[in-house]
Design a protein around this motif. Structure first.
Motif, PDB file in Angstrom:
ATOM      1  N   TYR A   1      40.656  33.906  41.321  1.00 55.20           N
ATOM      2  CA  TYR A   1      39.342  33.685  41.724  1.00 55.20           C
ATOM      3  C   TYR A   1      38.845  33.908  40.334  1.00 55.20           C
TER       4      TYR A   1
ATOM      5  N   THR B   1      35.144  37.536  45.807  1.00 50.77           N
ATOM      6  CA  THR B   1      34.600  39.030  44.794  1.00 50.77           C
ATOM      7  C   THR B   1      35.205  40.613  45.815  1.00 50.77           C
ATOM      8  N   ASN B   2      34.426  40.070  47.121  1.00 53.39           N
ATOM      9  CA  ASN B   2      34.913  41.660  48.172  1.00 53.39           C
ATOM     10  C   ASN B   2      36.141  41.367  48.269  1.00 53.39           C
TER      11      ASN B   2
ATOM     12  N   GLU C   1      37.406  42.930  44.806  1.00 51.95           N
ATOM     13  CA  GLU C   1      37.177  45.230  44.435  1.00 51.95           C
ATOM     14  C   GLU C   1      37.408  45.747  45.157  1.00 51.95           C
ATOM     15  N   GLU C   2      38.193  45.573  46.632  1.00 44.00           N
ATOM     16  CA  GLU C   2      39.058  45.939  47.562  1.00 44.00           C
ATOM     17  C   GLU C   2      40.387  46.269  46.660  1.00 44.00           C
TER      18      GLU C   2
ATOM     19  N   ILE D   1      41.313  46.232  43.610  1.00 43.41           N
ATOM     20  CA  ILE D   1      41.200  47.152  42.572  1.00 43.41           C
ATOM     21  C   ILE D   1      40.379  49.062  43.329  1.00 43.41           C
ATOM     22  N   ALA D   2      39.873  48.842  44.341  1.00 45.54           N
ATOM     23  CA  ALA D   2      39.361  50.068  44.574  1.00 45.54           C
ATOM     24  C   ALA D   2      40.450  50.960  45.579  1.00 45.54           C
TER      25      ALA D   2
ATOM     26  N   ARG E   1      43.047  49.888  36.756  1.00 47.81           N
ATOM     27  CA  ARG E   1      42.117  49.555  37.618  1.00 47.81           C
ATOM     28  C   ARG E   1      40.937  49.051  36.318  1.00 47.81           C
TER      29      ARG E   1
ATOM     30  N   ASN F   1      39.673  45.555  36.755  1.00 42.75           N
ATOM     31  CA  ASN F   1      37.919  44.985  36.447  1.00 42.75           C
ATOM     32  C   ASN F   1      37.947  44.046  35.411  1.00 42.75           C
TER      33      ASN F   1
ATOM     34  N   LEU G   1      36.804  40.444  36.750  1.00 42.17           N
ATOM     35  CA  LEU G   1      35.658  40.718  37.290  1.00 42.17           C
ATOM     36  C   LEU G   1      34.596  40.114  35.955  1.00 42.17           C
ATOM     37  N   GLU G   2      35.127  40.810  35.324  1.00 41.02           N
ATOM     38  CA  GLU G   2      34.132  40.507  33.883  1.00 41.02           C
ATOM     39  C   GLU G   2      34.731  39.587  32.980  1.00 41.02           C
TER      40      GLU G   2
END
Length: 144
Positions: free
Chosen positions: A10, A89-90, A93-94, A96-97, A105, A109, A113-114
């Motif tokens: 990713y 990304t989806n 994110e799933e 991480i959630a 988390r 993240n 993601l960042e």
């Protein structure tokens, strides 16, 4: 199931998208210069036994055509990469959630993601060192 390899892919995909965007921007600048009238000037010899020299000016059409074709190809590549990135990304994110631990988390993240470095993550979270957040992540991933 999201693994360390998926998270790494990713991050690489995010960087690849940035690289392709930069290549597109450079091509668009080059094409813009050509379209704005950047002329190529060359001289040739001929006539009178090769003693006469002629100056030739014009638009470098083969280069222009090649760059336009390359631009379309890179834009198509970028679209495919962006679609793949959105899907990943989806997925991330799933994942991480689904993590129960709030601290973990945040770490995942911030890292993926960042695109933060381990030292940046340690400063953001506070009270941690670079190696402590990295080791916490590695232990978490090994358990999964």
């Amino acid at each position: 199931m999201v693994t360390k390899e998926v998270l790494s892919q990713y991050s690489d995909l995010q960087e690849e998208v940035k690289e392709v965007r930069l290549k597109i921007e450079r091509l668009e600048r080059d094409i813009g210069k050509i379209e704005a009238g950047e002329m190529v000037i060359d001289s040739v010899s001929g006539g009178d036994g090769g003693k006469q020299h002629f100056k030739i000016e014009g638009i470098p059409f083969p280069e222009y055509s090649r760059k336009k074709t390359l631009l379309y190809a890179r834009k198509a590549t970028l679209q495919l990469l962006e679609d793949d990135l959105l899907e990943k990304t989806n997925e991330v994110e799933e994942f991480i959630a689904s993590v129960d631990d709030s601290r973990m988390r945040r770490i995942i993240n911030l890292r993926f993601l960042e695109n933060k470095t381990w030292i940046q993550i340690a400063h953001i979270i506070g009270g941690n060192t670079e190696s402590s957040v990295k080791m916490a992540f590695q232990r978490f991933i090994e358990k999964k």
